[in-house]
Design an enzyme around this catalytic site. Sequence first.
Site, mmCIF file in Angstrom:
data_model
loop_
_atom_site.group_PDB
_atom_site.id
_atom_site.type_symbol
_atom_site.label_atom_id
_atom_site.label_comp_id
_atom_site.label_asym_id
_atom_site.label_seq_id
_atom_site.Cartn_x
_atom_site.Cartn_y
_atom_site.Cartn_z
ATOM 1 N N PRO A 274 44.702 54.803 28.340
ATOM 2 C CA PRO A 274 44.176 53.476 28.669
ATOM 3 C C PRO A 274 44.833 52.373 27.838
ATOM 4 C CG PRO A 274 42.653 54.608 27.217
ATOM 5 C CD PRO A 274 43.766 55.576 27.503
ATOM 6 N N GLY A 275 45.181 51.277 28.481
ATOM 7 C CA GLY A 275 45.732 50.125 27.762
ATOM 8 C C GLY A 275 44.819 48.931 27.963
ATOM 9 N N ARG A 276 44.940 48.325 29.136
ATOM 10 C CA ARG A 276 44.171 47.119 29.474
ATOM 11 C C ARG A 276 42.671 47.264 29.185
ATOM 12 N NH1 ARG A 276 45.919 43.601 33.442
ATOM 13 N NH2 ARG A 276 47.254 45.243 34.263
ATOM 14 N N ARG A 312 50.896 36.137 32.968
ATOM 15 C CA ARG A 312 50.157 36.816 34.043
ATOM 16 C C ARG A 312 49.898 35.911 35.259
ATOM 17 N NH1 ARG A 312 45.627 38.759 33.865
ATOM 18 N NH2 ARG A 312 46.122 40.552 35.123
ATOM 19 N N CYS A 343 59.634 23.901 31.991
ATOM 20 C CA CYS A 343 60.252 23.309 33.177
ATOM 21 C C CYS A 343 60.318 24.305 34.323
ATOM 22 C CB CYS A 343 61.655 22.818 32.821
ATOM 23 S SG CYS A 343 61.633 21.768 31.379
ATOM 24 N N GLU A 344 59.174 24.666 34.836
ATOM 25 C CA GLU A 344 59.069 25.584 35.972
ATOM 26 C C GLU A 344 57.767 25.226 36.683
ATOM 27 O OE1 GLU A 344 60.847 28.541 36.731
ATOM 28 O OE2 GLU A 344 62.143 28.623 34.970
ATOM 29 N N TYR A 371 48.619 42.485 27.916
ATOM 30 C CA TYR A 371 49.742 42.002 28.728
ATOM 31 C C TYR A 371 49.887 40.484 28.653
ATOM 32 C CZ TYR A 371 49.371 46.767 30.399
ATOM 33 O OH TYR A 371 49.305 48.142 30.445
HETATM 34 C C1 LIG Z 1 51.136 50.825 31.592
HETATM 35 C C2 LIG Z 1 50.829 52.262 31.498
HETATM 36 C C3 LIG Z 1 49.578 52.704 31.053
HETATM 37 C C4 LIG Z 1 48.449 51.751 30.741
HETATM 38 O O1 LIG Z 1 47.949 51.139 31.880
HETATM 39 P P1 LIG Z 1 46.667 50.190 31.783
HETATM 40 O O2 LIG Z 1 46.498 49.671 33.145
HETATM 41 O O3 LIG Z 1 46.974 49.145 30.779
HETATM 42 O O4 LIG Z 1 45.532 51.063 31.343
HETATM 43 C C5 LIG Z 1 49.375 54.049 30.913
HETATM 44 N N1 LIG Z 1 50.355 54.952 31.194
HETATM 45 C C6 LIG Z 1 51.562 54.581 31.644
HETATM 46 C C7 LIG Z 1 52.585 55.595 31.941
HETATM 47 C C8 LIG Z 1 51.838 53.224 31.802
HETATM 48 O O5 LIG Z 1 53.043 52.852 32.268
#
Ligand SMILES: *Cc1c(COP(=O)(O)O)cnc(C)c1O
Length: 415
Positions: A274-276, A312, A343-344, A371
């Site tokens: 998990p990231g986001r 984003r 400038c976009e 992100y």
């Molecule tokens: C980006 C990514 C994640 C994380 O995704 P989230 O949507 O931020 O949870 C996990 N695994 C891989 C391989 C990724 O490219």
Amino acid sequence: MENFTFKNNQLFAEAVALTRIAEEFGTPCFVYSRAALEQQYRAYEEALAGCSHLVCYAVKANSNLAVLSVLAKLGSGFDIVSGGELARVIAAGGDPARVIFSGVGKTIEEMHAALDAGIHCFNVESPLELEQLNDVAMQRNVRAPVSIRVNPDVDAKTHPYISTGLKENKFGVSMEDARLLYRQASTMAGLELIGLDCHIGSQLTSIEPFLAALERTLLLIDELAAEGISIRHLDIGGGLGVQYRDETPPAPQELIHAVRQVLGERPLTLVLEPGRSICANAGVLLTHVNNIKTNGEHRFAIVDAAMNDIIRPALYQAWMDVVPVKVNETAAVHTYDLVGPICETGDFIGRQRELAIDNGDLLAVRSAGAYCFAMSSNYNTRNRAVEVLVDGDQVHLARRRETYEDQLALENPLD
Ligand SMILES: *Cc1c(COP(=O)(O)O)cnc(C)c1O
């Protein structure tokens, strides 16, 4: 988002007023909450109690060393996509033995560095990469731990949020190819097959696509077992969505509960990336209104943050919530386009927002922990923003604001 709350009409990060942070550190400024990061990470850990597992935070979502160190202290693993991210994990005190290396374009140098560090597993995405990794490991007289990333081709019609788990995406290998690749890998002396990996996309707001992918990957695992190729871990990737506006994504507990039910009693270690869902709602971006102008009917609030800080909206047409940090009781409500100085025409943070603001007011862009800084750039020779981490009533400088000297130092004019 309960770690960013209004008290007496003022937005706080934990116990610290955001106005105070803006005064001390200037804007644009990213503010992260340690408690929020910990809470989200623990939601995964708690849901996985009693089940063999490894939670690998996806570093690319927010790779600041302070953020990584908060998670490392909790025992988190890390999902990396480059040698640079490996260096960050190590610098933040992360355990390389809990690192998973994902990504479609690993270089030979990165493979060496990851084997040097003793990472947990390489998620391999192509036949050529498998051979390259085998060669590198053989040269070093070791066996590289490997998962193969499968692309389950989950139907996009029913699950429109999936963007990496379809045949036409560059990620992973098809289920057919995966079967052949596992057979091939099982005969390669430089590889140790330990897992199977699948990451189908990001900002998923329902459980169904995860379960559809799971069903397919388990079928493959069973087929492989019947051939004598036994897999120890199943990596279901990351991708769980968060609430930016009116989305209603499942909580980590719901996802994991559903996954555990499908897994049943299989002796598989569950790996997650998990990231986001760990960091998006653990951060805000502070920005001042620098100018208010009207072009005909259109009212613009020009802020000091821009698409180089937070891409984003421009990149994904993403909607980010923007709120005044202090309620302005005297300003009239108008509809504004919130734009940056770049400038976009694509340089906007939000469009058609009803806000009661004056020039000079401080705004917070919410859900900016994932992100945002990680995708920031120096476009227009803008210094990248300062980042701070709030911990209770303490404010830790996580990354100082860049200076022009920092930016120019790497370049050489011709004499
Ligand atoms: C980006 C990514 C994640 C994380 O995704 P989230 O949507 O931020 O949870 C996990 N695994 C891989 C391989 C990724 O490219």
